[in-house]
Motif scaffolding. Structure first.
Motif, PDB file in Angstrom:
ATOM      1  N   HIS A 163      39.374  10.840   4.627  1.00  0.00           N
ATOM      2  CA  HIS A 163      37.955  10.691   4.282  1.00  0.00           C
ATOM      3  C   HIS A 163      37.129  10.447   5.540  1.00  0.00           C
ATOM      4  CE1 HIS A 163      38.172  10.803  -0.066  1.00  0.00           C
ATOM      5  NE2 HIS A 163      39.259  10.057  -0.001  1.00  0.00           N
ATOM      6  N   ASP A 164      37.658   9.637   6.463  1.00  0.00           N
ATOM      7  CA  ASP A 164      36.957   9.350   7.715  1.00  0.00           C
ATOM      8  C   ASP A 164      36.787  10.608   8.573  1.00  0.00           C
ATOM      9  OD1 ASP A 164      36.862   6.692   6.950  1.00  0.00           O
ATOM     10  OD2 ASP A 164      38.497   6.058   8.279  1.00  0.00           O
ATOM     11  N   ALA A 165      37.777  11.505   8.525  1.00  0.00           N
ATOM     12  CA  ALA A 165      37.734  12.709   9.360  1.00  0.00           C
ATOM     13  C   ALA A 165      36.854  13.811   8.783  1.00  0.00           C
ATOM     14  CB  ALA A 165      39.158  13.244   9.552  1.00  0.00           C
ATOM     15  N   LEU A 166      36.662  13.827   7.476  1.00  0.00           N
ATOM     16  CA  LEU A 166      35.977  14.944   6.825  1.00  0.00           C
ATOM     17  C   LEU A 166      34.550  15.213   7.301  1.00  0.00           C
ATOM     18  CD1 LEU A 166      37.369  14.734   3.207  1.00  0.00           C
ATOM     19  CD2 LEU A 166      37.541  16.679   4.783  1.00  0.00           C
ATOM     20  N   PRO A 167      33.688  14.217   7.470  1.00  0.00           N
ATOM     21  CA  PRO A 167      32.311  14.548   7.885  1.00  0.00           C
ATOM     22  C   PRO A 167      32.256  15.345   9.196  1.00  0.00           C
ATOM     23  CG  PRO A 167      32.409  12.290   7.096  1.00  0.00           C
ATOM     24  CD  PRO A 167      33.834  12.785   7.178  1.00  0.00           C
ATOM     25  N   GLU A 168      33.041  14.961  10.176  1.00  0.00           N
ATOM     26  CA  GLU A 168      33.033  15.688  11.446  1.00  0.00           C
ATOM     27  C   GLU A 168      33.582  17.104  11.267  1.00  0.00           C
ATOM     28  OE1 GLU A 168      34.231  15.078  16.104  1.00  0.00           O
ATOM     29  OE2 GLU A 168      35.568  14.183  14.607  1.00  0.00           O
ATOM     30  N   LEU A 169      34.677  17.244  10.516  1.00  0.00           N
ATOM     31  CA  LEU A 169      35.252  18.569  10.289  1.00  0.00           C
ATOM     32  C   LEU A 169      34.274  19.471   9.540  1.00  0.00           C
ATOM     33  CD1 LEU A 169      38.923  17.564   9.363  1.00  0.00           C
ATOM     34  CD2 LEU A 169      38.100  18.547  11.531  1.00  0.00           C
ATOM     35  N   GLU A 170      33.566  18.914   8.559  1.00  0.00           N
ATOM     36  CA  GLU A 170      32.583  19.701   7.816  1.00  0.00           C
ATOM     37  C   GLU A 170      31.411  20.117   8.699  1.00  0.00           C
ATOM     38  OE1 GLU A 170      32.108  16.911   4.638  1.00  0.00           O
ATOM     39  OE2 GLU A 170      33.656  17.901   3.418  1.00  0.00           O
ATOM     40  N   ARG A 171      30.974  19.227   9.606  1.00  0.00           N
ATOM     41  CA  ARG A 171      29.909  19.593  10.555  1.00  0.00           C
ATOM     42  C   ARG A 171      30.373  20.743  11.445  1.00  0.00           C
ATOM     43  NH1 ARG A 171      29.121  14.080  10.763  1.00  0.00           N
ATOM     44  NH2 ARG A 171      30.330  13.861  12.681  1.00  0.00           N
ATOM     45  N   LEU A 172      31.628  20.667  11.899  1.00  0.00           N
ATOM     46  CA  LEU A 172      32.162  21.737  12.744  1.00  0.00           C
ATOM     47  C   LEU A 172      32.231  23.058  11.975  1.00  0.00           C
ATOM     48  CD1 LEU A 172      34.991  19.741  14.521  1.00  0.00           C
ATOM     49  CD2 LEU A 172      33.004  20.773  15.640  1.00  0.00           C
ATOM     50  N   ARG A 173      32.631  22.991  10.723  1.00  0.00           N
ATOM     51  CA  ARG A 173      32.710  24.195   9.887  1.00  0.00           C
ATOM     52  C   ARG A 173      31.327  24.823   9.730  1.00  0.00           C
ATOM     53  NH1 ARG A 173      33.417  22.686   4.050  1.00  0.00           N
ATOM     54  NH2 ARG A 173      31.266  22.113   4.513  1.00  0.00           N
ATOM     55  N   ASP A 174      30.307  23.991   9.577  1.00  0.00           N
ATOM     56  CA  ASP A 174      28.961  24.475   9.300  1.00  0.00           C
ATOM     57  C   ASP A 174      28.169  24.833  10.554  1.00  0.00           C
ATOM     58  OD1 ASP A 174      29.621  24.049   6.671  1.00  0.00           O
ATOM     59  OD2 ASP A 174      28.608  22.111   6.550  1.00  0.00           O
ATOM     60  N   ALA A 175      28.681  24.469  11.739  1.00  0.00           N
ATOM     61  CA  ALA A 175      27.980  24.748  13.000  1.00  0.00           C
ATOM     62  C   ALA A 175      28.351  26.142  13.501  1.00  0.00           C
ATOM     63  CB  ALA A 175      28.370  23.707  14.053  1.00  0.00           C
ATOM     64  N   PRO A 176      27.456  26.749  14.281  1.00  0.00           N
ATOM     65  CA  PRO A 176      27.803  28.045  14.875  1.00  0.00           C
ATOM     66  C   PRO A 176      29.005  27.888  15.810  1.00  0.00           C
ATOM     67  CG  PRO A 176      25.526  27.401  15.410  1.00  0.00           C
ATOM     68  CD  PRO A 176      26.144  26.280  14.639  1.00  0.00           C
ATOM     69  N   ALA A 177      29.849  28.904  15.878  1.00  0.00           N
ATOM     70  CA  ALA A 177      31.037  28.870  16.744  1.00  0.00           C
ATOM     71  C   ALA A 177      30.610  28.817  18.202  1.00  0.00           C
ATOM     72  CB  ALA A 177      31.901  30.089  16.502  1.00  0.00           C
ATOM     73  N   GLU A 178      31.320  28.029  18.973  1.00  0.00           N
ATOM     74  CA  GLU A 178      31.070  27.930  20.415  1.00  0.00           C
ATOM     75  C   GLU A 178      32.248  27.263  21.084  1.00  0.00           C
ATOM     76  OE1 GLU A 178      28.758  23.972  21.302  1.00  0.00           O
ATOM     77  OE2 GLU A 178      27.589  25.172  19.909  1.00  0.00           O
ATOM     78  N   ALA A 179      32.225  27.185  22.382  1.00  0.00           N
ATOM     79  CA  ALA A 179      33.175  26.442  23.217  1.00  0.00           C
ATOM     80  C   ALA A 179      34.594  26.981  23.134  1.00  0.00           C
ATOM     81  CB  ALA A 179      33.162  24.957  22.888  1.00  0.00           C
ATOM     82  N   SER A 180      35.386  26.559  24.070  1.00  0.00           N
ATOM     83  CA  SER A 180      36.788  26.956  24.171  1.00  0.00           C
ATOM     84  C   SER A 180      37.628  26.135  23.217  1.00  0.00           C
ATOM     85  CB  SER A 180      37.270  26.718  25.608  1.00  0.00           C
ATOM     86  OG  SER A 180      38.660  26.788  25.676  1.00  0.00           O
ATOM     87  N   ASP A 181      38.691  26.748  22.702  1.00  0.00           N
ATOM     88  CA  ASP A 181      39.599  26.001  21.860  1.00  0.00           C
ATOM     89  C   ASP A 181      40.898  25.689  22.585  1.00  0.00           C
ATOM     90  OD1 ASP A 181      40.495  28.835  19.731  1.00  0.00           O
ATOM     91  OD2 ASP A 181      40.663  28.533  21.874  1.00  0.00           O
ATOM     92  N   ASP A 182      40.839  25.610  23.909  1.00  0.00           N
ATOM     93  CA  ASP A 182      41.999  25.246  24.709  1.00  0.00           C
ATOM     94  C   ASP A 182      42.053  23.735  24.839  1.00  0.00           C
ATOM     95  OD1 ASP A 182      44.116  25.107  26.427  1.00  0.00           O
ATOM     96  OD2 ASP A 182      43.052  25.914  28.170  1.00  0.00           O
ATOM     97  N   LEU A 183      43.181  23.167  24.482  1.00  0.00           N
ATOM     98  CA  LEU A 183      43.365  21.721  24.604  1.00  0.00           C
ATOM     99  C   LEU A 183      44.485  21.505  25.606  1.00  0.00           C
ATOM    100  CD1 LEU A 183      42.526  18.939  23.509  1.00  0.00           C
ATOM    101  CD2 LEU A 183      44.382  19.141  21.897  1.00  0.00           C
ATOM    102  N   SER A 184      44.132  21.130  26.796  1.00  0.00           N
ATOM    103  CA  SER A 184      45.135  20.893  27.819  1.00  0.00           C
ATOM    104  C   SER A 184      45.077  19.444  28.239  1.00  0.00           C
ATOM    105  CB  SER A 184      44.872  21.787  29.040  1.00  0.00           C
ATOM    106  OG  SER A 184      44.975  23.138  28.655  1.00  0.00           O
TER     107      SER A 184
END
Length: 186
Positions: A163-184
């Protein structure tokens, strides 16, 4: 006898994903790390993967776990006791487990059989892989669960941390795509 859980070795994502790749394991990254690869800020201390469930692929998962010195993490047991449990680590044994949680020399690794959809029905590797994107994790190309599938699974899990993680994940889903998805490096 119950014991306090021991601290996991530091998570060495590079070592784990390199081993998964070298052994030819078919898997999708799920869990908190998937959220991070999608841009979320939550920190995780383990890697959650959903592996294709055929015995040959699970035999490859077992080879990775053996290579990484893995033993089952069992609630209420200290590492020494958990390490001593009699368990045959092979694809057949793994196929009987919905979720298995492992402590390895490279950190904790959870292997899942499926995620759940809104109705609680299992969503398996083939379905998730078909909707997955590709990402780079510590220099290794991986399949990354879709943000929609991750959100659905977290809603169904109905745990406080989800439940704590959902608001941020939903914002990311609803935002335009951007940035790199590389996690190093972390």
């Amino acid at each position: 006898m119950t014991a306090e859980p021991e601290e996991a070795p530091p998570l060495d994502l590079g070592r784990i994903v390199e081993s998964l790749e070298r052994h030819g394991v078919s898997f999708v990254v799920v869990g908190v790390l998937a959220g991070r690869l999608h841009g979320a800020s939550r920190v995780t201390f383990d890697l959650d993967v959903l592996a294709r469930r055929d015995v040959e692929n699970l035999d490859r998962v077992a080879a990775v776990l053996r290579e990484l010195g893995a033993f089952l993490r069992v609630g209420g047991l200290d590492d020494e006791t958990a390490r001593s449990l009699p368990f045959v680590l092979d694809g057949r044994s793994l196929s009987a487990m919905e979720t298995s949680t492992w402590r390895t020399e490279a950190g904790d690794l959870d292997v899942l059989a499926n995620l759940k959809d809104d109705g609680g029905q299992p969503v398996v590797y083939d379905d998730l892989a078909a909707r997955a994107s590709t990402s780079t994790l510590e220099g290794v190309g991986v399949r990354l669960v879709s943000l929609a599938d991750l959100i659905t699974a977290k809603r169904f899990a109905d745990r406080a941390k989800d439940h704590d993680a959902l608001p941020e994940l939903e914002r990311l889903r609803d935002a335009p795509a951007e940035a790199s998805d590389d996690l190093s490096d972390g």
